[in-house]
Write an enzyme that holds these catalytic residues in place. Structure first.
Site, PDB file in Angstrom:
ATOM      1  N   GLU A 256      26.024 -32.844  -4.478  1.00  0.00           N
ATOM      2  CA  GLU A 256      25.668 -32.492  -3.101  1.00  0.00           C
ATOM      3  C   GLU A 256      25.767 -31.000  -2.814  1.00  0.00           C
ATOM      4  OE1 GLU A 256      28.626 -33.268  -4.014  1.00  0.00           O
ATOM      5  OE2 GLU A 256      29.781 -31.718  -2.999  1.00  0.00           O
TER       6      GLU A 256
ATOM      7  N   LYS B 244      29.550 -22.704  -0.550  1.00  0.00           N
ATOM      8  CA  LYS B 244      29.531 -24.168  -0.438  1.00  0.00           C
ATOM      9  C   LYS B 244      30.750 -24.609   0.359  1.00  0.00           C
ATOM     10  CE  LYS B 244      30.360 -28.419  -3.169  1.00  0.00           C
ATOM     11  NZ  LYS B 244      30.406 -29.070  -4.504  1.00  0.00           N
TER      12      LYS B 244
ATOM     13  N   ASP C 297      36.790 -28.778  -1.773  1.00  0.00           N
ATOM     14  CA  ASP C 297      35.398 -28.580  -2.174  1.00  0.00           C
ATOM     15  C   ASP C 297      34.672 -27.618  -1.219  1.00  0.00           C
ATOM     16  OD1 ASP C 297      33.483 -29.071  -4.090  1.00  0.00           O
ATOM     17  OD2 ASP C 297      32.686 -30.860  -3.102  1.00  0.00           O
TER      18      ASP C 297
ATOM     19  N   ARG D 112      24.799 -28.362  -4.457  1.00  0.00           N
ATOM     20  CA  ARG D 112      23.543 -27.635  -4.688  1.00  0.00           C
ATOM     21  C   ARG D 112      22.532 -27.912  -3.577  1.00  0.00           C
ATOM     22  NH1 ARG D 112      22.879 -30.592 -10.384  1.00  0.00           N
ATOM     23  NH2 ARG D 112      25.126 -30.545 -10.135  1.00  0.00           N
TER      24      ARG D 112
ATOM     25  N   LYS E 147      32.965 -41.345  -5.860  1.00  0.00           N
ATOM     26  CA  LYS E 147      33.878 -40.894  -6.917  1.00  0.00           C
ATOM     27  C   LYS E 147      34.980 -41.937  -7.134  1.00  0.00           C
ATOM     28  CE  LYS E 147      33.532 -35.865  -6.115  1.00  0.00           C
ATOM     29  NZ  LYS E 147      33.045 -35.482  -7.445  1.00  0.00           N
TER      30      LYS E 147
ATOM     31  N   ASP F 280      34.469 -34.202  -0.227  1.00  0.00           N
ATOM     32  CA  ASP F 280      33.417 -34.746  -1.090  1.00  0.00           C
ATOM     33  C   ASP F 280      33.869 -36.068  -1.695  1.00  0.00           C
ATOM     34  OD1 ASP F 280      31.324 -35.237  -2.783  1.00  0.00           O
ATOM     35  OD2 ASP F 280      31.806 -33.640  -4.214  1.00  0.00           O
TER      36      ASP F 280
ATOM     37  N   ASP G 144      26.490 -37.416  -5.432  1.00  0.00           N
ATOM     38  CA  ASP G 144      27.674 -36.590  -5.707  1.00  0.00           C
ATOM     39  C   ASP G 144      27.286 -35.181  -6.164  1.00  0.00           C
ATOM     40  OD1 ASP G 144      30.344 -35.993  -5.895  1.00  0.00           O
ATOM     41  OD2 ASP G 144      30.690 -37.097  -7.766  1.00  0.00           O
TER      42      ASP G 144
END
Ligand code: BES
Ligand code: MN
Ligand code: ZN
Length: 483
Positions: A332, A248, A271, A334, A260, A253, A330
């Site tokens: 995201e 990933k 991230d 996956r 967030k 993010d 959020d």
């Protein structure tokens, strides 16, 4: 850090700190014995004792580091003790550390060198005003070994590992205005110098492949999404089925439209820690010319709110053909992995796939900051990961994939939704990815808990980017998958 293996008794400079790693209860002599008698130093694991201007030696300073009982002082313990010795003297003003080990075997000498290399990592490229007296002064480590040539040979693959961990830590430490998807892609493209093959796919190519899930995440960003494909064909048979690792790489993010809160949002620069670890793994496999065919795939995006950003309620079609209702923008990571994992198995038909991702806050709640979550739908792969975890010192905890939790992902209008609610949040996130594995043996490491440490409690990991995953996976490949 300059590393040298030297013979016992080699002449030392007046700018040298002597580091002596000692077993618990071992007999000491001279200044060391006197200093120990004047303190509670016994050689217990983790103890250090600093002696200035010790009598009877040319060294300017002596640091004793306890490594615990002789029978428990394995290579990992020696490595950590060497890292602690370095930490004790790094800002002393001295330039050299001379390390003496309780056992000067090539293996232990090499591991001590690795410990110092990892502990001396520093990301200081953006400091312009740091006073010289705050910077580490120790730039050279001499390690006493019985057979210098053998120690040097044992250190070779470990030096490649240290280089790779540093590469990952650099990627993870970089600020998000510098390391956006195309810049990340450029840095892995540069690894071709090590003998890797690197392909970069842009948005047009991913669109053609039907990667609506990954592309939806990057849609609100002015930075172009990228998919990096790294290939290392090191096995004798270049056509042998490869093993594959997917990361990933969310370079920042914000949460997207499901924005967030401001507090700690700056953490979301890391991230991309999963992609960073996969890049580091490919770096070490090439660096030490591992006898394995391995593929690394990095899904690189930026998750931003914008007039063009993906909305909660949108339905996207993944490369697999499965449709996904976006409940929370959020969740995201996956979505990025769904297409990267599908692409991986579709194109490379790997023996197995392991994905790494800073996927959920829920894994931090479940395991705290010392363990990453390990999910596997194949018990051989799961067991190999757990064994590599124990051997490398990167802690994993095995987590379940209970089939009855899968229905938490059912959607009213699409094949699935992208969140399964708060209960077991890391588990349902893993089960989402599982839906894109197409039956290939697969494991998922949720490293949201371990990719960044502040404060760090591990001597070989300075505060900040850990490089978690590189050692672990390198160990697994070396122990189980090289021909
Ligand atoms: N990148 C985060 C997970 C994360 C949190 C990593 C803290 C490191 C530290 C991920 O994309 C995320 O936002 N996950 C959500 C999922 C939720 C919306 C279902 C989370 O964990 O809250
Ligand atoms: Mn997120
Ligand atoms: Zn994320």
């Amino acid at each position: 850090m300059d590393i040298e293996f030297v013979a016992a008794g080699a002449a030392l400079s007046s700018k040298t700190a002597l580091g002596r790693i000692v077993h618990e209860g071992a007999a000491l002599d001279g200044a060391a014995a006197q200093a120990a008698a004047a303190s509670r130093f016994t050689g217990a694991k983790g103890q250090t004792l600093d002696v200035l201007a010790p009598a009877g030696t040319d060294a300017a300073r002596l640091v004793l580091v306890g490594v615990g009982k002789a029978e428990a002082a394995d290579a990992l313990a020696i490595e950590n003790a060497a890292a602690s010795a370095y930490a004790a003297v790094k800002a002393s003003g001295l330039t050299t550390l001379r390390l003496e080990l309780p056992d000067a075997s090539a293996e232990f000498a090499a591991r001590a060198a690795l410990g110092v290399r990892l502990a001396s990592y520093r990301f200081d490229k953006y400091r312009t005003k740091e006073p010289a007296e705050k910077k580490p002064s120790v730039v050279k480590t001499e390690i006493v070994a019985t057979d210098n040539a053998a120690a040097l040979k044992a250190f070779e693959p470990l030096a490649a590992l240290a280089d790779a961990v540093s590469f990952t830590r650099d990627l993870v430490s970089e600020p998000p205005n510098v390391l956006y998807p195309a810049e990340f892609a450029a840095r892995v493209k540069a690894l071709e110098a090590l003998g890797l093959e690197v392909e970069i796919l842009g948005e047009a190519e991913m669109m053609k492949l039907g990667m609506g899930s990954l592309l939806g995440v990057g849609q609100g960003s002015i930075r172009e999404s990228q998919l990096a494909v790294l290939k290392w064909y090191g096995a004798a048979d270049k056509s042998a089925q490869p093993i594959a690792f997917i990361g990933k790489g969310v370079c920042f993010d914000t949460g997207g439209i499901s924005l967030k809160p401001a507090e700690n949002m700056e953490d979301m620069k890391w991230d991309m820690g999963g992609a960073g670890a996969v890049a580091g793994l490919m770096h070490v496999l090439a660096g030490r010319k591992a006898k394995v065919n391995a593929i690394g795939i990095l899904g690189l995006v930026e998750n931003m709110p914008d007039g063009n950003a993906q909305r909660p309620g949108d339905v996207v079609t993944s490369m697999s053909g499965q449709t996904i209702e976006i409940i929370n923008t959020d969740a995201e990571g996956r979505l990025v992995l769904a297409d990267a994992v599908w692409y991986c198995q579709d194109r490379f038909k790997p023996k197995f796939m392991v994905d790494l991702a800073t996927l959920t806050g829920a894994i931090i709640i479940a395991l705290g900051n010392d363990y990453a979550g390990c999910y596997a739908n194949d018990d051989t792969l799961g067991a190999n990961l757990m064994a590599a975890s124990a051997a490398s010192g990167e802690p994993l905890w095995r987590m379940p994939l209970p089939p009855q939790y899968d229905k938490a992902l059912d959607s009213m209008i699409a094949d699935m939704k992208n969140t399964g609610g708060r209960p077991g949040g890391s588990i349902t996130a893993a089960m989402f990815i599982q839906r894109f594995t197409n039956g290939v043996p697969w494991a998922h490491l949720d490293i949201a808990s371990t990719a960044w440490k502040k404060p760090s409690s591990v001597p070989t990991i300075p505060d900040g980017a850990t490089g978690f995953g590189v050692r672990l996976l390198n160990q697994m490949v070396a122990d189980r998958y090289e021909s």
